[in-house]
Design a protein around this motif. Structure first.
Motif, PDB file in Angstrom:
ATOM      1  N   ARG A  85      58.485  87.156 -12.427  1.00  0.00           N
ATOM      2  CA  ARG A  85      57.309  86.707 -11.675  1.00  0.00           C
ATOM      3  C   ARG A  85      57.443  85.237 -11.293  1.00  0.00           C
ATOM      4  NH1 ARG A  85      51.718  88.332 -14.206  1.00  0.00           N
ATOM      5  NH2 ARG A  85      51.030  88.178 -12.041  1.00  0.00           N
ATOM      6  N   ASP A  86      57.952  84.425 -12.213  1.00  0.00           N
ATOM      7  CA  ASP A  86      58.153  83.007 -11.910  1.00  0.00           C
ATOM      8  C   ASP A  86      59.183  82.827 -10.791  1.00  0.00           C
ATOM      9  OD1 ASP A  86      56.350  82.403 -13.879  1.00  0.00           O
ATOM     10  OD2 ASP A  86      57.869  81.851 -15.379  1.00  0.00           O
ATOM     11  N   PHE A  89      57.686  83.807  -7.509  1.00  0.00           N
ATOM     12  CA  PHE A  89      56.784  82.753  -7.033  1.00  0.00           C
ATOM     13  C   PHE A  89      57.576  81.592  -6.427  1.00  0.00           C
ATOM     14  CE2 PHE A  89      54.287  78.882  -7.614  1.00  0.00           C
ATOM     15  CZ  PHE A  89      53.164  79.209  -6.882  1.00  0.00           C
ATOM     16  N   ALA A  92      58.898  82.597  -3.114  1.00  0.00           N
ATOM     17  CA  ALA A  92      57.802  82.644  -2.136  1.00  0.00           C
ATOM     18  C   ALA A  92      57.461  81.239  -1.639  1.00  0.00           C
ATOM     19  CB  ALA A  92      56.581  83.317  -2.744  1.00  0.00           C
TER      20      ALA A  92
END
Length: 104
Positions: A85-86, A89, A92
Motif C-alpha cells: 500500500r505504501d 501510494f 501514485a
C-alpha cells in the motif's frame, strides 16, 4: 558585390562605415532586388525551428530528477518489505507529480 563574411572580424569593434563597406551596403540598407539576391545566395535570415517535444517525452522527463529517484527507490524498498500500500501510494504520487509537471 558582398564580400564573404570573415568570422575573425570583431564586428562590435569596427566603425559602422567600415562594417557597411565589408558587407557592401550603405546607411539606407539594401534594395529589394539586392536583398532577394542575397536571400537566394545565402538563404533566409532565420534560425532553424526545433520541433517541440511530444507529451510522452515531457511526461517521462519529469522523472529525471535525483529526488524522484529517491522516491522510486523508497517505493521499491516498500514493495520488497511487504508494504504494498505504501509503495502504491508513492507511485501514485509520482504519477500525479509527473502529470502536473507535464501539464505545466
Amino acid at each position: 558585390m558582398y564580400k564573404e563574411q570573415n568570422s575573425s572580424i570583431n564586428w562590435y569593434a569596427i566603425p559602422s562605415q567600415e562594417a557597411m563597406d565589408i558587407v557592401d551596403t550603405n546607411q539606407n540598407g539594401l534594395t529589394d532586388e539586392e536583398a532577394e539576391k542575397r536571400r537566394e545566395r545565402f538563404g533566409a535570415n532565420a534560425l532553424p525551428v526545433k520541433e517541440p517535444p511530444g507529451l510522452i517525452s515531457i511526461f517521462f522527463r519529469q522523472f529525471l530528477n535525483p529526488l524522484i529517484y529517491i522516491l522510486v527507490a523508497a517505493a521499491i524498498a516498500s514493495t520488497l518489505i511487504g508494504k504494498g500500500r505504501d509503495a502504491l501510494f508513492i507511485f501514485a504520487v509520482l504519477f500525479f507529480n509527473a502529470s502536473v509537471g507535464m501539464y505545466q
